[in-house]
Design a protein around this motif. Structure first.
Motif, PDB file in Angstrom:
ATOM      1  N   THR A  76       0.867  -1.178   0.000  1.00  0.00           N
ATOM      2  CA  THR A  76       0.000   0.000   0.000  1.00  0.00           C
ATOM      3  C   THR A  76       0.906   1.230   0.000  1.00  0.00           C
ATOM      4  OG1 THR A  76      -0.179   0.599   2.354  1.00  0.00           O
ATOM      5  CG2 THR A  76      -1.453  -1.321   1.623  1.00  0.00           C
ATOM      6  N   PRO A  77       0.346   2.428  -0.140  1.00  0.00           N
ATOM      7  CA  PRO A  77       1.185   3.628  -0.052  1.00  0.00           C
ATOM      8  C   PRO A  77       1.897   3.780   1.287  1.00  0.00           C
ATOM      9  CG  PRO A  77      -0.900   4.151  -1.104  1.00  0.00           C
ATOM     10  CD  PRO A  77      -1.036   2.756  -0.591  1.00  0.00           C
ATOM     11  N   LEU A  78       1.474   3.041   2.313  1.00  0.00           N
ATOM     12  CA  LEU A  78       2.110   3.113   3.629  1.00  0.00           C
ATOM     13  C   LEU A  78       3.206   2.061   3.814  1.00  0.00           C
ATOM     14  CD1 LEU A  78      -0.986   3.778   5.929  1.00  0.00           C
ATOM     15  CD2 LEU A  78       0.480   5.424   4.737  1.00  0.00           C
ATOM     16  N   GLY A  79       3.459   1.264   2.787  1.00  0.00           N
ATOM     17  CA  GLY A  79       4.501   0.245   2.878  1.00  0.00           C
ATOM     18  C   GLY A  79       3.973  -1.148   2.594  1.00  0.00           C
ATOM     19  N   ASP A  80       4.737  -2.155   2.983  1.00  0.00           N
ATOM     20  CA  ASP A  80       4.410  -3.546   2.694  1.00  0.00           C
ATOM     21  C   ASP A  80       4.034  -4.303   3.967  1.00  0.00           C
ATOM     22  OD1 ASP A  80       5.128  -3.022   0.085  1.00  0.00           O
ATOM     23  OD2 ASP A  80       7.124  -3.923   0.256  1.00  0.00           O
ATOM     24  N   VAL A  81       3.077  -5.208   3.823  1.00  0.00           N
ATOM     25  CA  VAL A  81       2.705  -6.123   4.902  1.00  0.00           C
ATOM     26  C   VAL A  81       2.903  -7.539   4.391  1.00  0.00           C
ATOM     27  CG1 VAL A  81       0.877  -6.893   6.459  1.00  0.00           C
ATOM     28  CG2 VAL A  81       1.012  -4.492   5.816  1.00  0.00           C
TER      29      VAL A  81
END
Length: 278
Positions: free
Chosen positions: A102-107
C-alpha cells in the motif's frame, strides 16, 4: 517474492503516503467517526470485527470505529475475509506468500498460516491471482498499518462462494489456526446497496440483529427472506463462526450509517456497519 500491488489506490483511498495518513486521521475525527484518534486507552478483549470496504470518503468514518476498538491489541496475525466482486480465480482463495503493498509500505502474508488453513480444508485454495483486482481486503490494510506500529502479518481470504456451508467451513478452519496465535479476524462487507436511505436503514437493522446474536442460521434466513444486498455476507458469517469458536459470546454494534447519512445524497445509498465480537 510476489507483490500484490495496489488496485484501488487513488480511487478508494489516496495514493500518496502523506495524503493517505491525513485521510485516515480525518476518518477517526469525522462527525460520523469515533471522534478520537487511536490507540484506545483501555484494550478490550476483541476477537473479531465487521468492517465496511467502500471508498474512505463514504465508509471510512464508520470503519474507524472497528479500528479504534482493536487499536490497543497487538496481534501477530490479522485474518481478513471479504467478497470477490470480480469473480476471478478460485471460489475461496487465501494467499500463500508474498507482500501486500500500500502507499504506507508492505505487509507480509503469513505463509505458515496459509499452509495450515489449506491443510485444514482443501476448500480454501492458495492462489495469488484471485486477490489481484478486488478492493474488499485492500482497503482494510492501510487502516491496520496506521493503527499498529508493531510488525504483524496478514492472511487474506477472498470469497466467490459465500454459501452457508462455505462460511461454516471457513470459520471453523480460521478458529483452528487462530488458537495458536494472537489473532484478530476482520470480516469485510458493506450492507444494503443502492436503495433509498430509510429503506436501507430498515433492511440493515433486520440483518444486524442476528449478527449481534451471533446466530448464523437466522442471519442467512433474514438475508434471503428480505433479499438484502449485503455483498460480503459470507465474510460476515465466516467471521461470526470463527469468533464464536474462539470464545466470543456477543456482537456489539459500534456504528451504523449509510453513504447518504455521510454525504446527504439519500436517494440511492449503501449501508455500512462497524461491529465487534468479544
Amino acid at each position: 517474492m510476489q507483490i500484490r500491488t495496489p488496485a484501488v489506490a487513488g480511487m478508494f483511498y489516496p495514493k500518496t503516503q502523506q495524503e493517505l495518513r491525513s485521510t485516515i486521521k480525518d476518518c477517526f475525527l469525522h462527525n460520523f467517526g469515533p471522534g478520537k484518534l487511536p490507540p484506545l486507552p483501555d484494550g478490550k478483549n476483541i476477537i473479531g470485527v465487521i468492517c465496511p470496504h467502500a471508498g474512505y470518503m463514504y465508509s471510512g468514518p464508520i470503519a474507524a470505529y472497528s479500528y479504534y476498538a482493536i487499536s490497543s491489541l497487538k496481534p501477530d496475525l490479522v485474518i481478513i475475509i471479504g467478497p470477490n466482486h470480480w469473480g476471478i480465480g478460485c471460489n475461496i482463495a487465501a494467499m500463500k506468500d508474498g507482500l501486500w503493498r500500500t502507499p504506507l509500505g508492505d505487509v507480509e502474508v503469513d505463509t505458515d498460516a496459509a499452509v495450515e488453513i489449506n491443510k485444514a480444508t482443501k476448500n480454501i485454495e492458495l492462489d495469488f491471482f484471485s486477490h489481484t483486482r478486488d478492493h474488499s481486503l485492500e482497503v482494510q490494510i492501510p487502516m491496520l498499518q496506521e493503527i499498529y506500529s508493531h510488525k504483524f502479518k496478514i492472511l487474506p481470504i477472498i470469497l466467490i462462494d459465500q454459501s452457508y456451508s462455505a462460511a461454516t467451513n471457513i470459520g471453523t478452519s480460521i478458529s483452528k489456526i487462530a488458537k495458536n496465535r494472537k489473532t484478530v479476524v476482520i470480516g469485510s462487507s458493506d450492507f444494503t446497496h443502492y436503495e433509498e436511505n430509510e429503506f436501507a436503514h430498515k433492511q440493515d437493522k433486520s440483518l444486524i440483529e442476528p449478527i449481534l446474536e451471533m446466530d448464523v442460521n437466522e442471519f442467512y434466513n433474514i438475508l434471503q427472506k428480505n433479499q438484502i444486498s449485503a455483498c460480503g455476507y459470507g465474510a460476515i458469517a465466516s467471521t461470526i463462526i470463527a469468533c464464536k469458536e474462539l470464545g466470543a459470546t456477543r456482537g456489539t454494534l459500534e456504528k451504523y450509517a449509510t453513504s447518504g447519512d455521510v454525504t446527504g445524497e439519500r436517494s440511492s445509498v449503501v449501508g455500512y456497519a462497524s461491529i465487534i465480537f468479544s
